[in-house]
Design an enzyme around this catalytic site. Structure first.
Site, PDB file in Angstrom:
ATOM      1  N   CYS A  36      -2.729 -10.150  -2.902  1.00  0.00           N
ATOM      2  CA  CYS A  36      -2.064 -11.456  -2.882  1.00  0.00           C
ATOM      3  C   CYS A  36      -1.297 -11.662  -4.189  1.00  0.00           C
ATOM      4  CB  CYS A  36      -3.095 -12.565  -2.697  1.00  0.00           C
ATOM      5  SG  CYS A  36      -4.364 -12.592  -3.986  1.00  0.00           S
ATOM      6  N   HIS A  60      -7.392  -8.129 -14.341  1.00  0.00           N
ATOM      7  CA  HIS A  60      -6.154  -8.152 -13.561  1.00  0.00           C
ATOM      8  C   HIS A  60      -4.910  -8.344 -14.432  1.00  0.00           C
ATOM      9  CE1 HIS A  60      -3.194  -9.149 -10.601  1.00  0.00           C
ATOM     10  NE2 HIS A  60      -3.352 -10.467 -10.642  1.00  0.00           N
ATOM     11  N   CYS A  82       1.992 -10.671  -8.780  1.00  0.00           N
ATOM     12  CA  CYS A  82       0.868  -9.722  -8.741  1.00  0.00           C
ATOM     13  C   CYS A  82       1.101  -8.572  -7.781  1.00  0.00           C
ATOM     14  CB  CYS A  82      -0.417 -10.447  -8.381  1.00  0.00           C
ATOM     15  SG  CYS A  82      -0.722 -11.921  -9.366  1.00  0.00           S
TER      16      CYS A  82
END
Length: 426
Positions: free
Chosen positions: A413, A383, A94
Protein backbone atom coordinates in the site's frame (compact mmCIF):
# COMPACT_ATOMS: atom_id res chain seq x y z
CA UNK A 1 16.18 -12.19 -33.02
CA UNK A 2 13.06 -10.09 -33.21
CA UNK A 3 11.48 -10.00 -29.74
CA UNK A 4 8.56 -7.79 -30.65
CA UNK A 5 6.25 -10.67 -31.53
CA UNK A 6 6.10 -12.21 -28.06
CA UNK A 7 6.12 -11.33 -24.39
CA UNK A 8 9.25 -12.67 -22.73
CA UNK A 9 9.54 -14.06 -19.20
CA UNK A 10 11.07 -11.70 -16.65
CA UNK A 11 13.52 -13.34 -14.30
CA UNK A 12 14.57 -12.17 -10.86
CA UNK A 13 18.32 -12.78 -10.78
CA UNK A 14 19.49 -11.09 -7.61
CA UNK A 15 18.81 -8.83 -4.66
CA UNK A 16 20.67 -6.65 -2.23
CA UNK A 17 20.00 -4.03 0.39
CA UNK A 18 21.68 -2.31 3.27
CA UNK A 19 20.31 -2.80 6.79
CA UNK A 20 17.39 -0.51 7.51
CA UNK A 21 17.92 1.99 10.33
CA UNK A 22 15.51 4.02 12.38
CA UNK A 23 15.76 7.72 11.49
CA UNK A 24 18.52 9.69 13.21
CA UNK A 25 20.46 6.61 14.28
CA UNK A 26 23.14 4.79 12.27
CA UNK A 27 22.61 6.72 9.03
CA UNK A 28 22.14 10.17 10.53
CA UNK A 29 25.19 11.56 8.67
CA UNK A 30 24.52 10.07 5.23
CA UNK A 31 21.91 10.72 2.57
CA UNK A 32 20.06 9.10 -0.31
CA UNK A 33 23.05 8.89 -2.64
CA UNK A 34 25.34 7.27 -0.08
CA UNK A 35 22.78 4.61 0.78
CA UNK A 36 21.69 3.84 -2.78
CA UNK A 37 25.30 3.57 -3.96
CA UNK A 38 26.06 1.15 -1.13
CA UNK A 39 23.08 -1.04 -2.06
CA UNK A 40 24.02 -0.97 -5.76
CA UNK A 41 27.68 -1.72 -5.09
CA UNK A 42 26.71 -4.72 -3.00
CA UNK A 43 24.58 -6.02 -5.88
CA UNK A 44 27.34 -5.35 -8.41
CA UNK A 45 29.94 -7.19 -6.35
CA UNK A 46 27.67 -10.14 -5.58
CA UNK A 47 26.66 -10.77 -9.19
CA UNK A 48 29.93 -9.72 -10.87
CA UNK A 49 28.43 -6.78 -12.73
CA UNK A 50 31.54 -4.59 -12.65
CA UNK A 51 31.96 -2.88 -16.01
CA UNK A 52 28.70 -4.34 -17.35
CA UNK A 53 26.40 -2.30 -19.56
CA UNK A 54 22.86 -2.91 -18.33
CA UNK A 55 19.66 -1.94 -20.10
CA UNK A 56 18.55 0.54 -17.44
CA UNK A 57 18.46 1.26 -13.73
CA UNK A 58 15.23 2.65 -12.29
CA UNK A 59 14.34 3.73 -8.79
CA UNK A 60 13.78 6.74 -6.65
CA UNK A 61 13.15 8.31 -3.29
CA UNK A 62 9.98 9.68 -1.78
CA UNK A 63 11.83 12.40 0.09
CA UNK A 64 14.78 14.04 -1.60
CA UNK A 65 16.67 17.29 -1.96
CA UNK A 66 16.56 19.39 -5.11
CA UNK A 67 20.13 18.29 -5.90
CA UNK A 68 18.80 14.69 -5.99
CA UNK A 69 16.62 15.45 -9.01
CA UNK A 70 18.61 12.97 -11.14
CA UNK A 71 19.28 10.70 -8.19
CA UNK A 72 19.50 7.23 -9.72
CA UNK A 73 21.63 8.29 -12.69
CA UNK A 74 24.03 10.08 -10.32
CA UNK A 75 24.24 6.94 -8.21
CA UNK A 76 24.91 4.71 -11.23
CA UNK A 77 27.74 7.02 -12.31
CA UNK A 78 29.39 6.51 -8.92
CA UNK A 79 29.34 2.72 -9.12
CA UNK A 80 31.48 0.38 -11.24
CA UNK A 81 28.71 -0.28 -13.77
CA UNK A 82 29.48 0.82 -17.32
CA UNK A 83 28.78 4.58 -17.17
CA UNK A 84 26.78 4.24 -20.38
CA UNK A 85 24.07 2.45 -18.38
CA UNK A 86 21.01 4.75 -18.44
CA UNK A 87 18.94 5.43 -15.34
CA UNK A 88 15.78 7.23 -14.33
CA UNK A 89 13.93 8.35 -11.23
CA UNK A 90 10.41 7.13 -10.44
CA UNK A 91 8.25 8.06 -7.46
CA UNK A 92 4.97 6.60 -6.25
CA UNK A 93 5.20 7.01 -2.46
CA UNK A 94 5.67 3.64 -0.70
CA UNK A 95 5.11 1.83 -4.02
CA UNK A 96 8.24 3.39 -5.56
CA UNK A 97 10.46 0.31 -5.29
CA UNK A 98 7.93 -2.17 -6.65
CA UNK A 99 6.73 0.28 -9.33
CA UNK A 100 10.37 0.54 -10.46
CA UNK A 101 10.47 -3.26 -10.75
CA UNK A 102 7.35 -3.21 -12.93
CA UNK A 103 8.93 -0.52 -15.13
CA UNK A 104 12.10 -2.57 -15.69
CA UNK A 105 10.17 -5.83 -16.02
CA UNK A 106 7.91 -4.44 -18.74
CA UNK A 107 10.91 -3.30 -20.79
CA UNK A 108 12.47 -6.76 -20.50
CA UNK A 109 9.17 -8.47 -21.36
CA UNK A 110 8.82 -6.34 -24.50
CA UNK A 111 12.39 -7.00 -25.61
CA UNK A 112 13.49 -3.38 -25.21
CA UNK A 113 16.26 -4.28 -22.76
CA UNK A 114 17.90 -7.53 -21.60
CA UNK A 115 18.68 -6.62 -18.02
CA UNK A 116 18.07 -3.91 -15.46
CA UNK A 117 18.10 -2.97 -11.82
CA UNK A 118 15.12 -1.65 -9.86
CA UNK A 119 15.42 -0.08 -6.45
CA UNK A 120 14.61 2.63 -4.02
CA UNK A 121 16.05 4.64 -1.17
CA UNK A 122 14.87 7.05 1.49
CA UNK A 123 16.57 9.09 4.18
CA UNK A 124 14.39 10.63 6.84
CA UNK A 125 17.49 11.68 8.80
CA UNK A 126 18.65 13.86 5.90
CA UNK A 127 15.24 15.40 5.37
CA UNK A 128 15.17 18.52 3.16
CA UNK A 129 13.97 21.77 4.71
CA UNK A 130 12.49 24.65 2.74
CA UNK A 131 12.54 28.36 3.52
CA UNK A 132 9.37 30.30 4.21
CA UNK A 133 7.42 31.62 1.24
CA UNK A 134 8.09 35.26 2.20
CA UNK A 135 11.85 34.64 2.48
CA UNK A 136 11.83 32.87 -0.87
CA UNK A 137 10.05 35.79 -2.58
CA UNK A 138 12.38 38.39 -1.04
CA UNK A 139 15.47 36.45 -2.10
CA UNK A 140 14.13 36.19 -5.64
CA UNK A 141 13.30 39.93 -5.70
CA UNK A 142 16.77 40.74 -4.39
CA UNK A 143 18.32 38.77 -7.25
CA UNK A 144 16.47 41.01 -9.70
CA UNK A 145 17.80 44.22 -8.19
CA UNK A 146 20.66 45.82 -10.13
CA UNK A 147 22.30 47.74 -7.29
CA UNK A 148 23.57 46.82 -3.84
CA UNK A 149 21.21 49.43 -2.36
CA UNK A 150 18.26 47.80 -4.08
CA UNK A 151 19.23 44.39 -2.74
CA UNK A 152 19.59 45.73 0.80
CA UNK A 153 16.19 47.42 0.52
CA UNK A 154 14.64 44.02 -0.20
CA UNK A 155 16.43 42.41 2.75
CA UNK A 156 15.00 45.05 5.11
CA UNK A 157 11.57 43.55 4.40
CA UNK A 158 12.55 40.37 6.24
CA UNK A 159 11.07 39.59 9.66
CA UNK A 160 12.32 37.06 12.25
CA UNK A 161 9.45 34.66 11.52
CA UNK A 162 10.56 34.48 7.87
CA UNK A 163 13.66 32.51 8.93
CA UNK A 164 11.69 29.63 10.41
CA UNK A 165 12.49 26.56 8.25
CA UNK A 166 9.66 24.53 6.74
CA UNK A 167 10.03 20.81 7.38
CA UNK A 168 8.07 18.38 5.15
CA UNK A 169 4.97 17.21 6.99
CA UNK A 170 3.98 13.56 7.14
CA UNK A 171 0.40 14.10 6.08
CA UNK A 172 -1.95 13.75 3.15
CA UNK A 173 -2.39 17.12 1.49
CA UNK A 174 -6.02 16.29 0.59
CA UNK A 175 -7.05 15.61 4.19
CA UNK A 176 -4.39 17.05 6.51
CA UNK A 177 -4.19 13.68 8.26
CA UNK A 178 -1.04 11.63 8.68
CA UNK A 179 -0.93 8.08 7.37
CA UNK A 180 -1.21 6.92 10.97
CA UNK A 181 -4.18 9.20 11.50
CA UNK A 182 -5.95 7.65 8.53
CA UNK A 183 -5.10 4.14 9.69
CA UNK A 184 -6.49 4.91 13.14
CA UNK A 185 -9.78 5.64 11.37
CA UNK A 186 -9.39 2.35 9.47
CA UNK A 187 -8.87 0.43 12.71
CA UNK A 188 -12.00 1.94 14.27
CA UNK A 189 -14.12 1.52 11.13
CA UNK A 190 -13.25 -2.15 10.67
CA UNK A 191 -13.12 -2.89 14.42
CA UNK A 192 -9.48 -4.00 14.49
CA UNK A 193 -8.51 -4.59 18.11
CA UNK A 194 -5.36 -3.41 19.84
CA UNK A 195 -4.64 -7.00 20.91
CA UNK A 196 -4.75 -8.30 17.33
CA UNK A 197 -2.48 -5.47 16.16
CA UNK A 198 0.07 -6.17 18.88
CA UNK A 199 0.02 -9.90 18.14
CA UNK A 200 0.74 -9.26 14.46
CA UNK A 201 3.59 -6.93 15.38
CA UNK A 202 5.08 -9.47 17.76
CA UNK A 203 4.92 -12.20 15.13
CA UNK A 204 6.78 -9.95 12.67
CA UNK A 205 9.65 -9.46 15.14
CA UNK A 206 9.76 -13.14 16.10
CA UNK A 207 9.75 -14.29 12.47
CA UNK A 208 12.50 -11.89 11.48
CA UNK A 209 14.62 -12.79 14.52
CA UNK A 210 14.36 -16.46 13.60
CA UNK A 211 15.21 -15.70 9.95
CA UNK A 212 18.37 -13.83 11.00
CA UNK A 213 19.36 -16.71 13.30
CA UNK A 214 18.87 -19.20 10.48
CA UNK A 215 21.08 -17.13 8.15
CA UNK A 216 18.27 -16.33 5.71
CA UNK A 217 19.44 -12.73 5.30
CA UNK A 218 23.17 -13.47 5.12
CA UNK A 219 23.40 -13.07 1.33
CA UNK A 220 20.75 -10.37 1.09
CA UNK A 221 22.32 -7.52 3.05
CA UNK A 222 25.48 -5.44 2.60
CA UNK A 223 26.72 -4.02 5.95
CA UNK A 224 26.80 -0.23 6.00
CA UNK A 225 27.90 2.39 8.51
CA UNK A 226 28.56 -0.19 11.18
CA UNK A 227 25.20 -1.95 10.82
CA UNK A 228 24.83 -5.54 9.67
CA UNK A 229 21.20 -5.99 10.77
CA UNK A 230 18.05 -3.87 10.77
CA UNK A 231 18.22 -1.87 14.00
CA UNK A 232 14.44 -1.66 14.42
CA UNK A 233 14.26 -5.40 15.09
CA UNK A 234 13.30 -6.10 18.71
CA UNK A 235 14.37 -9.61 19.65
CA UNK A 236 13.14 -9.11 23.20
CA UNK A 237 9.68 -7.91 22.20
CA UNK A 238 6.79 -9.45 24.12
CA UNK A 239 3.06 -8.98 24.05
CA UNK A 240 3.31 -7.48 27.54
CA UNK A 241 5.82 -4.83 26.42
CA UNK A 242 3.73 -3.97 23.37
CA UNK A 243 0.60 -3.65 25.49
CA UNK A 244 2.23 -0.99 27.67
CA UNK A 245 2.93 1.42 24.79
CA UNK A 246 0.67 4.49 24.63
CA UNK A 247 -1.43 5.34 21.54
CA UNK A 248 0.59 7.25 18.98
CA UNK A 249 -2.06 9.07 16.93
CA UNK A 250 -5.36 9.19 18.79
CA UNK A 251 -3.98 9.75 22.29
CA UNK A 252 -7.33 9.11 23.99
CA UNK A 253 -9.08 6.30 22.15
CA UNK A 254 -6.44 5.06 19.74
CA UNK A 255 -5.10 1.56 19.22
CA UNK A 256 -2.12 2.35 16.96
CA UNK A 257 1.18 2.60 18.85
CA UNK A 258 4.88 2.85 18.10
CA UNK A 259 4.97 -0.93 18.46
CA UNK A 260 2.32 -1.84 15.90
CA UNK A 261 3.21 0.94 13.41
CA UNK A 262 6.35 1.33 11.32
CA UNK A 263 8.78 4.08 12.40
CA UNK A 264 10.41 6.69 10.16
CA UNK A 265 13.36 4.89 8.59
CA UNK A 266 16.49 5.22 6.44
CA UNK A 267 17.57 2.56 3.94
CA UNK A 268 18.04 1.37 0.34
CA UNK A 269 17.39 -1.80 -1.65
CA UNK A 270 17.66 -3.07 -5.22
CA UNK A 271 16.94 -6.15 -7.33
CA UNK A 272 18.47 -7.45 -10.56
CA UNK A 273 16.01 -8.41 -13.33
CA UNK A 274 16.78 -9.94 -16.72
CA UNK A 275 15.65 -12.05 -19.61
CA UNK A 276 16.31 -15.79 -19.40
CA UNK A 277 18.82 -15.46 -22.24
CA UNK A 278 20.85 -12.77 -20.46
CA UNK A 279 20.92 -14.75 -17.23
CA UNK A 280 22.20 -17.82 -19.09
CA UNK A 281 24.89 -15.80 -20.88
CA UNK A 282 26.11 -14.38 -17.56
CA UNK A 283 26.04 -17.76 -15.83
CA UNK A 284 23.59 -16.49 -13.22
CA UNK A 285 20.81 -18.66 -11.78
CA UNK A 286 17.18 -17.62 -12.05
CA UNK A 287 15.58 -17.29 -8.64
CA UNK A 288 11.97 -16.74 -9.76
CA UNK A 289 9.85 -14.87 -12.31
CA UNK A 290 7.61 -11.82 -12.11
CA UNK A 291 4.45 -12.93 -13.90
CA UNK A 292 1.68 -10.45 -13.04
CA UNK A 293 1.38 -7.03 -11.44
CA UNK A 294 -1.42 -4.54 -10.96
CA UNK A 295 -1.59 -0.93 -9.77
CA UNK A 296 -4.72 0.57 -8.23
CA UNK A 297 -5.96 3.70 -6.47
CA UNK A 298 -8.89 4.40 -4.16
CA UNK A 299 -10.93 7.39 -3.00
CA UNK A 300 -9.86 8.31 0.53
CA UNK A 301 -10.84 11.95 1.08
CA UNK A 302 -14.54 11.34 1.76
CA UNK A 303 -13.92 7.77 2.96
CA UNK A 304 -10.89 8.39 5.10
CA UNK A 305 -10.69 4.79 6.27
CA UNK A 306 -9.70 3.81 2.72
CA UNK A 307 -6.23 5.38 2.45
CA UNK A 308 -4.19 2.15 2.50
CA UNK A 309 -6.77 -0.23 1.02
CA UNK A 310 -6.13 0.25 -2.72
CA UNK A 311 -4.26 -3.10 -2.98
CA UNK A 312 -7.62 -4.82 -2.45
CA UNK A 313 -8.69 -3.62 -5.91
CA UNK A 314 -5.30 -4.37 -7.43
CA UNK A 315 -5.45 -7.92 -6.07
CA UNK A 316 -8.94 -8.58 -7.45
CA UNK A 317 -8.06 -7.38 -10.94
CA UNK A 318 -4.69 -9.15 -10.97
CA UNK A 319 -6.09 -12.50 -9.87
CA UNK A 320 -8.82 -12.30 -12.53
CA UNK A 321 -6.20 -11.72 -15.22
CA UNK A 322 -4.01 -14.53 -13.88
CA UNK A 323 -6.92 -16.97 -13.56
CA UNK A 324 -5.98 -17.66 -9.94
CA UNK A 325 -7.63 -17.47 -6.55
CA UNK A 326 -6.15 -15.89 -3.46
CA UNK A 327 -5.66 -19.35 -2.02
CA UNK A 328 -3.36 -20.50 -4.88
CA UNK A 329 -0.17 -19.25 -3.23
CA UNK A 330 2.61 -20.73 -1.14
CA UNK A 331 3.66 -17.43 0.45
CA UNK A 332 2.08 -14.02 1.02
CA UNK A 333 3.98 -10.79 1.61
CA UNK A 334 1.75 -7.94 2.75
CA UNK A 335 3.64 -4.75 3.57
CA UNK A 336 3.12 -3.98 7.25
CA UNK A 337 2.86 -0.20 7.16
CA UNK A 338 0.62 -0.68 10.19
CA UNK A 339 -0.66 -3.87 11.75
CA UNK A 340 -4.19 -2.45 11.51
CA UNK A 341 -3.97 -2.00 7.72
CA UNK A 342 -2.84 -5.62 7.25
CA UNK A 343 -5.61 -6.91 9.49
CA UNK A 344 -8.23 -4.75 7.76
CA UNK A 345 -7.11 -6.17 4.40
CA UNK A 346 -7.45 -9.74 5.66
CA UNK A 347 -10.85 -9.00 7.23
CA UNK A 348 -12.25 -7.50 4.01
CA UNK A 349 -10.97 -10.45 1.97
CA UNK A 350 -12.80 -12.81 4.34
CA UNK A 351 -16.11 -10.89 4.37
CA UNK A 352 -18.54 -10.79 1.44
CA UNK A 353 -20.38 -7.93 3.16
CA UNK A 354 -17.29 -5.76 3.66
CA UNK A 355 -16.00 -6.54 0.17
CA UNK A 356 -19.31 -5.48 -1.35
CA UNK A 357 -19.42 -2.32 0.77
CA UNK A 358 -15.94 -1.37 -0.46
CA UNK A 359 -16.99 -1.88 -4.08
CA UNK A 360 -15.25 -5.17 -4.84
CA UNK A 361 -16.98 -7.64 -7.16
CA UNK A 362 -16.56 -10.45 -4.64
CA UNK A 363 -14.67 -11.41 -1.52
CA UNK A 364 -11.40 -13.24 -2.19
CA UNK A 365 -11.61 -15.42 0.91
CA UNK A 366 -9.27 -16.24 3.77
CA UNK A 367 -5.59 -17.12 3.43
CA UNK A 368 -3.47 -19.45 5.53
CA UNK A 369 -1.91 -16.93 7.90
CA UNK A 370 1.00 -19.28 8.58
CA UNK A 371 2.14 -18.42 5.04
CA UNK A 372 2.03 -14.66 5.68
CA UNK A 373 5.25 -12.65 6.12
CA UNK A 374 7.08 -15.78 7.22
CA UNK A 375 10.45 -14.02 7.55
CA UNK A 376 9.03 -10.93 9.27
CA UNK A 377 8.13 -7.77 7.43
CA UNK A 378 8.01 -4.01 7.79
CA UNK A 379 7.00 -3.86 11.46
CA UNK A 380 10.27 -5.61 12.28
CA UNK A 381 12.56 -4.41 9.48
CA UNK A 382 10.99 -0.90 9.42
CA UNK A 383 10.04 1.03 6.31
CA UNK A 384 12.26 3.40 4.28
CA UNK A 385 9.45 4.34 1.92
CA UNK A 386 10.97 3.70 -1.53
CA UNK A 387 13.16 0.80 -0.35
CA UNK A 388 10.43 -1.51 0.92
CA UNK A 389 9.43 -2.86 -2.50
CA UNK A 390 12.92 -4.16 -3.24
CA UNK A 391 13.18 -5.76 0.19
CA UNK A 392 9.89 -7.61 -0.21
CA UNK A 393 10.56 -8.79 -3.79
CA UNK A 394 13.97 -10.06 -2.71
CA UNK A 395 12.53 -12.02 0.21
CA UNK A 396 9.80 -13.58 -1.94
CA UNK A 397 12.22 -14.55 -4.70
CA UNK A 398 14.53 -16.23 -2.21
CA UNK A 399 11.66 -18.09 -0.51
CA UNK A 400 10.49 -19.53 -3.81
CA UNK A 401 14.00 -20.35 -4.97
CA UNK A 402 14.73 -22.24 -1.76
CA UNK A 403 11.43 -24.11 -2.04
CA UNK A 404 12.17 -24.95 -5.66
CA UNK A 405 8.71 -24.15 -6.98
CA UNK A 406 5.54 -22.30 -6.13
CA UNK A 407 3.80 -18.94 -6.21
CA UNK A 408 4.15 -15.81 -4.10
CA UNK A 409 1.64 -12.99 -3.64
CA UNK A 410 2.86 -9.47 -2.81
CA UNK A 411 0.75 -6.48 -1.71
CA UNK A 412 2.12 -3.02 -0.96
CA UNK A 413 0.00 0.00 0.00
CA UNK A 414 1.05 3.61 -0.42
CA UNK A 415 0.20 7.18 0.45
CA UNK A 416 -2.22 8.95 -1.85
CA UNK A 417 -4.63 6.02 -1.73
CA UNK A 418 -2.55 3.84 -4.07
CA UNK A 419 -1.35 0.26 -4.03
CA UNK A 420 0.37 -2.48 -6.02
CA UNK A 421 0.09 -6.26 -6.06
CA UNK A 422 2.45 -8.69 -7.78
CA UNK A 423 2.73 -12.42 -8.46
CA UNK A 424 6.13 -14.08 -8.39
CA UNK A 425 6.50 -17.69 -9.51
CA UNK A 426 9.18 -20.37 -9.62
Amino acid sequence: MNNHDKIRKVAIIGYNRIPFARANTAYAKVGNQDMMIAALNGLIDKYKLKGKLLGEVAGGAVIKHTYDSNLIRECVMKTSLDPATPACDLQQACDTGIESAIYIANKIALGQIESGIAGGVDSISDIPMAVSENLRKILLDARQEKSLGGKIKQFFKLRPKDFTPLVPRNEESQTGLSMGGHTEITAKYYKISREDQDNLALKSHLNMSKAYDEGFFDDMITPFQGLDKDNNLRRDSTIEKLAKLPPAFDKTNGTLTAGNSTPLTDGASCILLASEEWAKEQGLPILAYITFAEVAAIEYVKNQQNLLLAPLFAASRMLDKAGLTLQDFDYYEIHEAFAAQVLATLKIWESPELSKELGLKKSLGAIDRNKLNVKGSSLAAAHPFAATGGRIIGVMAKLLNEKGSGRGFISICAAGGQGITMIIEK
